[in-house]
Design an enzyme around this catalytic site. Structure first.
Site, PDB file in Angstrom:
ATOM      1  N   CYS A  60       0.825  -1.213   0.000  1.00  0.00           N
ATOM      2  CA  CYS A  60       0.000   0.000   0.000  1.00  0.00           C
ATOM      3  C   CYS A  60       0.855   1.258   0.000  1.00  0.00           C
ATOM      4  O   CYS A  60       0.527   2.257  -0.646  1.00  0.00           O
ATOM      5  CB  CYS A  60      -0.924   0.009   1.222  1.00  0.00           C
ATOM      6  SG  CYS A  60      -2.082  -1.362   1.290  1.00  0.00           S
ATOM      7  N   ARG A  91      -7.749  -4.149  -2.999  1.00  0.00           N
ATOM      8  CA  ARG A  91      -7.246  -3.049  -3.833  1.00  0.00           C
ATOM      9  C   ARG A  91      -8.222  -2.813  -4.975  1.00  0.00           C
ATOM     10  O   ARG A  91      -8.091  -3.390  -6.050  1.00  0.00           O
ATOM     11  CB  ARG A  91      -5.863  -3.397  -4.378  1.00  0.00           C
ATOM     12  CG  ARG A  91      -4.859  -3.691  -3.320  1.00  0.00           C
ATOM     13  CD  ARG A  91      -3.466  -3.979  -3.878  1.00  0.00           C
ATOM     14  NE  ARG A  91      -2.664  -4.604  -2.842  1.00  0.00           N
ATOM     15  CZ  ARG A  91      -2.165  -3.950  -1.791  1.00  0.00           C
ATOM     16  NH1 ARG A  91      -2.375  -2.651  -1.655  1.00  0.00           N
ATOM     17  NH2 ARG A  91      -1.475  -4.590  -0.878  1.00  0.00           N
TER      18      ARG A  91
END
Length: 213
Positions: free
Chosen positions: A50, A127
């Site tokens: 991330c 995601r």
């Protein structure tokens, strides 16, 4: 016994409305009217994949802004966790995260956008990336697994492709880049199909022709 119905966002339909707390204060979908919006979720703050994605989005933020596009992140962490992570990224990587990040502790936004995928996690957003147009319509959505980062270049390219299609009534081929030829919509009648060869396009067959812009 009746199965429960789960609602997911749909392409070319209004994007789910939200009014959420972010690192820049409250944000709602209506705040972005008149602009393109890239809304993207990540599983958790202070995670390595991330972190690379947020750095990637931040490094392209100016280019997104140049094409009238705002960025908005999301995870199911708190605002304080987001702030600490943003400061940590600046301290460790020298990158300033200039876009807001939604704190979605209730998972309300994540569930509305189908970001929670039980096959991956019941408590984290996968995601997911959503491209919303200036009228609030959902134009594209892409899901990635928890283990693999996204290509920010692709989202820049996709927004530009959508804008080109909207402005010119055309489609774009695989890996189209600004300046490349575009695809002319196929003719809708046999008469138009016969005429296509003489219309001055880069003609391959009646259903496949290109042109430059």
């Amino acid at each position: 016994m009746t199965d429960s119905i789960v609602s997911f966002p749909q392409l070319n339909r209004p994007a789910p409305a939200f009014n959420a707390k972010t690192t820049h204060g409250m944000r709602s979908l209506t705040d972005y009217k008149g602009k393109w919006l890239v809304l993207f979720s990540h599983p958790a703050d202070f995670t390595p994949v991330c972190t690379t994605e947020f750095i990637g989005f931040a490094q392209r933020a100016e280019e997104f802004a140049h094409i009238n596009t705002e960025l908005l992140g999301l995870s199911i962490d708190s605002v304080h966790s987001h702030i600490a992570w943003v400061r940590n990224i600046e301290e460790n990587f020298g990158v300033d995260i200039t876009f807001p990040i939604i704190s979605d502790l209730s998972m309300e936004v994540a569930k509305a956008y189908g970001m929670i995928q039980p096959g991956a996690s019941d408590t984290s957003a996968v995601r997911a990336t959503f491209i919303i147009d200036p009228e609030g319509m959902l134009r594209a959505m892409v899901y990635y697994p928890m283990s693999n980062g996204r290509s920010i270049d692709e989202f820049v390219r996709l927004v530009k492709a959508l804008q080109t299609s909207d402005a010119n009534g055309v489609a774009t081929p695989e890996n189209w880049q600004p300046g490349d030829d575009v695809i002319v919509p196929p003719p809708a009648t046999t008469a138009d199909a016969k005429a296509r060869l003489s219309q001055g396009y880069d003609y391959v067959d009646w259903y496949f022709s290109k042109k430059s812009l």
